[in-house]
Enzyme design. Structure first.
Site, PDB file in Angstrom:
ATOM      1  N   ALA A   1      -3.249 -19.622 -11.760  1.00  0.00           N
ATOM      2  CA  ALA A   1      -3.795 -20.981 -11.749  1.00  0.00           C
ATOM      3  C   ALA A   1      -5.010 -21.092 -12.675  1.00  0.00           C
ATOM      4  CB  ALA A   1      -4.160 -21.400 -10.327  1.00  0.00           C
TER       5      ALA A   1
ATOM      6  N   GLY B   1      -3.582 -21.315 -16.017  1.00  0.00           N
ATOM      7  CA  GLY B   1      -2.908 -22.605 -16.165  1.00  0.00           C
ATOM      8  C   GLY B   1      -3.871 -23.762 -16.333  1.00  0.00           C
ATOM      9  N   ASP B   2      -5.009 -23.692 -15.659  1.00  0.00           N
ATOM     10  CA  ASP B   2      -6.035 -24.723 -15.783  1.00  0.00           C
ATOM     11  C   ASP B   2      -6.503 -24.823 -17.230  1.00  0.00           C
ATOM     12  OD1 ASP B   2      -8.137 -26.577 -14.658  1.00  0.00           O
ATOM     13  OD2 ASP B   2      -9.435 -24.978 -15.402  1.00  0.00           O
ATOM     14  N   ALA B   3      -6.730 -23.678 -17.855  1.00  0.00           N
ATOM     15  CA  ALA B   3      -7.191 -23.655 -19.247  1.00  0.00           C
ATOM     16  C   ALA B   3      -6.109 -24.167 -20.197  1.00  0.00           C
ATOM     17  CB  ALA B   3      -7.606 -22.235 -19.635  1.00  0.00           C
TER      18      ALA B   3
END
EC number: 3.1.26.-
Length: 133
Positions: free
Chosen positions: A16, A19-21
């Site tokens: 996550a 994935g956020d980046a």
């Protein structure tokens, strides 16, 4: 152990985090090319795509459309169920967990170098947000 197994065994919150980046970078590029606005306006627009509330709504929408493969659904589930020691900002725990699930699958696809599938998911996320407006 091959790379796929190594990535699958990563902590879902690490996925996550990645994935956020990935989503943040994609959204920034999208709005910069679309709006050509000043940084403050860009930031306000980016929040529409990357907030936990928006990500949770997008996850629900993509799930309703059966968008994810079984493997991706498992990553989403692991990301959603992971116990985070950080408190969700400006949202409830369920919304935060859903957003973590979406970010986890983004991180998984990125680290797996599944570029076509990652690109399709990023475009689906942007389309889902823009559809809701």
């Amino acid at each position: 152990m091959d790379n796929t197994n190594q990535v699958k065994l990563l902590n879902p919150l690490s996925l996550a985090y990645m994935g956020d980046a990935v989503l943040d970078q994609f959204v920034r590029k999208h709005i910069i090319l679309k709006l050509r606005a000043k940084p403050n306006r860009l930031h306000q627009q980016a929040k529409r795509y990357v907030s936990a509330k928006s990500q949770a709504a997008t996850l629900d929408q993509l799930n309703d459309e059966d968008w994810f493969t079984e493997e991706e659904q498992e990553i989403v589930r692991r990301g959603r169920n992971a116990k985070s020691h950080t408190k969700a900002k400006n949202t409830d725990v369920q919304t935060y967990r859903k957003s973590s699930g979406l970010e986890a699958v983004l991180g998984f696809l990125y680290l797996e170098n599944r570029e076509d599938r990652l690109q399709a998911l990023l475009e689906a996320i942007v389309a889902a947000v823009e559809e809701r407006e």
